[in-house]
Design a protein around this motif. Structure first.
Motif, PDB file in Angstrom:
ATOM      1  N   LYS A   1       0.926  -1.330   0.020  1.00 28.57           N
ATOM      2  CA  LYS A   1      -0.009  -0.066  -0.120  1.00 28.57           C
ATOM      3  C   LYS A   1       0.974   1.213  -0.148  1.00 28.57           C
ATOM      4  O   LYS A   1       0.509   2.248  -0.687  1.00 28.57           O
ATOM      5  CB  LYS A   1      -0.986  -0.019   1.219  1.00 28.57           C
ATOM      6  N   PHE A   2       1.948   1.180   0.518  1.00 26.75           N
ATOM      7  CA  PHE A   2       2.732   2.437   0.688  1.00 26.75           C
ATOM      8  C   PHE A   2       3.578   2.859  -0.559  1.00 26.75           C
ATOM      9  O   PHE A   2       3.363   3.707  -1.131  1.00 26.75           O
ATOM     10  CB  PHE A   2       4.168   2.199   1.848  1.00 26.75           C
ATOM     11  N   ILE A   3       3.729   1.823  -1.380  1.00 24.96           N
ATOM     12  CA  ILE A   3       4.254   2.060  -2.730  1.00 24.96           C
ATOM     13  C   ILE A   3       3.474   2.217  -3.749  1.00 24.96           C
ATOM     14  O   ILE A   3       3.692   3.236  -4.474  1.00 24.96           O
ATOM     15  CB  ILE A   3       5.096   0.444  -3.379  1.00 24.96           C
TER      16      ILE A   3
ATOM     17  N   ILE B   1      12.905   2.361  -1.561  1.00 24.38           N
ATOM     18  CA  ILE B   1      12.182   1.353  -0.436  1.00 24.38           C
ATOM     19  C   ILE B   1      13.001   0.440   0.409  1.00 24.38           C
ATOM     20  O   ILE B   1      12.749   0.031   1.487  1.00 24.38           O
ATOM     21  CB  ILE B   1      10.978   0.511  -1.396  1.00 24.38           C
ATOM     22  N   LYS B   2      14.213   0.014  -0.192  1.00 18.97           N
ATOM     23  CA  LYS B   2      15.173  -0.744   0.528  1.00 18.97           C
ATOM     24  C   LYS B   2      15.499  -0.269   1.942  1.00 18.97           C
ATOM     25  O   LYS B   2      15.521  -0.637   2.801  1.00 18.97           O
ATOM     26  CB  LYS B   2      16.320  -1.402  -0.310  1.00 18.97           C
ATOM     27  N   SER B   3      15.948   1.194   1.719  1.00 18.35           N
ATOM     28  CA  SER B   3      16.389   1.811   2.978  1.00 18.35           C
ATOM     29  C   SER B   3      15.215   2.195   4.016  1.00 18.35           C
ATOM     30  O   SER B   3      15.459   2.447   5.084  1.00 18.35           O
ATOM     31  CB  SER B   3      17.114   2.972   2.275  1.00 18.35           C
ATOM     32  N   LEU B   4      14.092   2.435   3.102  1.00 18.23           N
ATOM     33  CA  LEU B   4      12.987   2.401   4.164  1.00 18.23           C
ATOM     34  C   LEU B   4      12.373   1.382   4.892  1.00 18.23           C
ATOM     35  O   LEU B   4      11.518   1.651   5.985  1.00 18.23           O
ATOM     36  CB  LEU B   4      11.779   3.255   3.337  1.00 18.23           C
ATOM     37  N   ILE B   5      12.577   0.135   4.452  1.00 17.25           N
ATOM     38  CA  ILE B   5      12.008  -0.918   4.919  1.00 17.25           C
ATOM     39  C   ILE B   5      12.205  -1.285   6.582  1.00 17.25           C
ATOM     40  O   ILE B   5      11.216  -1.620   7.290  1.00 17.25           O
ATOM     41  CB  ILE B   5      12.373  -2.234   4.127  1.00 17.25           C
TER      42      ILE B   5
END
Length: 578
Positions: free
Chosen positions: A34-36, A46-50
């Motif tokens: 949903k975020f994406i 996204i990898k750094s935000l996970i």
């Protein structure tokens, strides 16, 4: 790197909404998805935000439900009210006599096979009503026939419901209560509501047809003498049964002293050989519903004639009676849900597994590329009806198409490929969008020289002088069609202009240096009438772009001008629908 305030607010809001929709526990994968979808511009980060988003989800899941609701109302005012408004729309009709917070429904599958679309309808309706009235849903495995049940099937049913998103509040087995069920069976005999019958099956069948009682029924003292032996091992299988004392002259043959208990010599998946006397569904269902506190028992119309027996058993035992709600069962033309028609195909190897895409099982629908959201919406669209109609399969396809269309990449597949040599073409690199409107699904770069492949069907419709558009590339004009054995073997064309005219045919293509051998399984009707359809599975052979061939199994794509498909692995896809 900590989340900035805007991103953190979005992550919390999405996690809170998901948690409140799923019993207070948000699913991390769903929140990320949903975020994406909400912030496609952050896809590359996204990898750094996970790690930080995961921490947000964990923090939300640690909150009590009341705190989750309060925080969501603070972050997204009106969200809860809007959700209530949507959920209060016309979905299922109200339950008669339902009390908010007190409704208990149950889904009672027998673990004797894999769950199918008919089970999905029943489970979804049971859950929807439980949630509508803030009640409880019981998943109760009706496991009272050790000759048919396997642990594999318990697991398959649980997995199918998990995939559907059906979350029972209580999970139990009828066999858990076997001692209590035995006690009630004995009580029914002792109070004259049932009797032990030792007649042969042929004799029982004959007398039931004539509406006549047998001698076992006539003397209550015989029943009292036999009841102990029924349970102490004195009788062998098929030597004795317990029958309900109904009305042998009743026009409803279900009331003509049906079997309530029988002796079965077989190892039960959970209880082993400890139990020999097993209740039939006719006895177990009403008794268990009453013991479990079920307020509204729902079942398909095929049990309609047995409703009188259901309530008569509870009356004789002075047990609480649930309300009964009936609806028509769900199956599609040509795709029967009957195990009588499916199991022989599995047993004789005609179909290799329960997830074969031609079958109506949930694992087959999943493998084929249908999604739970579409199945739920389709089931709810049918409502509660007793009409014995088979809805068109296209209706389910329409719901599924609407759900998967926004997230399915558009890629090229050419069936029965034909080579096209394009005179005047210069090598170039072309960028193709993976989706016409959603940039977050990315793009792919393809190097194209003077050789491409097109589908054999498109090639067969061309003639010298035709001008066609190679989608997202350029126009070509056909110079020569080379045939062999009555079929198009290859085509010579020349580069045309870039003008795209409405009337111009537009066809998919694959660069010669980029094509990978590929096949698509096309499921068709499993049965035509009462006969197995030997042509129920078509294989379309051709080629795809190397990008498509590298996609992970379970990815849903749309092959342009061919249909929506699910990647199955090993250079194979399954056609979901057009």
């Amino acid at each position: 790197m900590p989340l900035d305030s805007e991103i953190e607010r979005l992550a919390k809001t999405l996690a809170l909404k998901n948690a409140l929709e799923h019993g207070g526990k948000a699913a991390f994968d769903a929140v990320i998805s949903k975020f994406i979808g909400s912030r496609p511009d952050k896809r590359s980060e996204i990898k750094s935000l996970i790690p930080d988003i995961k921490a947000v989800v964990q923090a939300v899941n640690a909150m009590p439900a009341a705190e989750q609701k309060a925080l969501l109302e603070q972050l997204a005012p009106g969200e809860l009210e809007a959700k209530k408004h949507v959920e209060s729309g016309p979905r299922l009709p109200p339950l008669e006599g339902a009390v908010m917070g007190s409704v208990v429904t149950r889904f009672p599958p027998e673990p004797n096979g894999y769950p199918h679309i008919g089970h999905a309808k029943a489970a979804i309706i049971d859950e929807e009503y439980a949630r509508m009235y803030q009640g409880k849903l019981i998943l109760r495995f009706d496991d009272t026939n050790p000759l048919k049940e396997k642990l594999e099937y318990y697991d398959a049913i649980a997995e199918g419901l998990k995939w559907l998103g059906v979350k029972p509040d209580i999970v139990k087995n009828t066999s858990d209560d076997i001692s209590k069920i035995h006690e009630l069976g004995k009580k029914l005999v002792e109070t004259g509501g049932a009797y032990v019958c030792t007649c042969s099956q042929d004799k029982i069948h004959d007398l039931r047809g004539k509406g006549l009682p047998c001698e076992c029924r006539l003397d209550h003292s015989i029943a009292l003498d036999r009841i102990g032996r029924m349970f102490d091992g004195s009788y062998e299988q098929n030597q004795a049964i317990i029958r309900f004392k109904g009305d042998m002259a009743d026009q409803n043959t279900a009331m003509r002293d049906p079997t309530l208990f029988r002796i079965i010599e077989g190892e039960h998946p959970l209880l082993g050989n400890r139990v020999r006397v097993w209740p039939t569904y006719d006895f177990a269902a009403p008794v268990e519903d009453s013991l479990d506190g079920v307020t509204h028992a729902m079942r398909t119309k095929e049990y309609e004639l047995r409703n009188a027996l259901y309530f008569a058993i509870l009356d004789r035992l002075s047990m609480r009676k649930p309300a009964m709600i009936e609806f028509s069962r769900l199956e599609f033309e040509g795709i029967p849900v009957s195990k009588r028609k499916i199991r022989p195909l599995i047993d004789n190897g005609t179909i290799s597994s329960w997830d074969d895409p031609r079958l109506p099982t949930l694992s087959a629908f999943r493998r084929r590329g249908f999604v739970p959201e579409a199945i739920r919406k389709f089931v709810l669209s049918l409502g509660i009806t007793l009409a014995e109609t088979k809805p068109p399969f296209e209706s389910l396809e329409a719901y599924n198409r609407k759900v998967i269309d926004p997230t399915s990449m558009r890629l090229f597949f050419v069936r029965d490929p034909v080579e096209v040599r394009i005179e005047g073409a210069t090598p170039l690199e072309v960028t193709l969008k993976n989706h016409p409107t959603d940039a977050s699904l990315g793009s792919r770069k393809v190097r194209v020289s003077d050789r491409v492949y097109i589908a054999g069907e498109d090639a067969a419709n061309l003639k010298a002088g035709d001008e066609v558009r190679l989608i997202e590339l350029y126009n070509i004009r056909i110079k020569e069609i080379i045939t062999q054995g009555g079929k198009v073997a290859s085509i010579i064309a020349q580069v045309g202009g870039d003008e795209i005219r409405q009337s111009m045919p537009k066809i998919q293509w694959i660069a010669k240096n980029d094509i990978v051998d590929f096949k698509v399984m096309i499921p068709k009707e499993l049965y035509i009438g009462e006969e197995y359809n030997t042509n129920s599975l078509e294989i379309a052979k051709g080629g795809v772009e190397s990008f498509a061939a590298a996609l992970a199994p379970d990815t849903c794509v749309q092959f342009v001008r061919f249909g929506f498909c699910r990647i199955d692995g090993n250079n194979t896809a399954i056609l979901t629908h057009r």
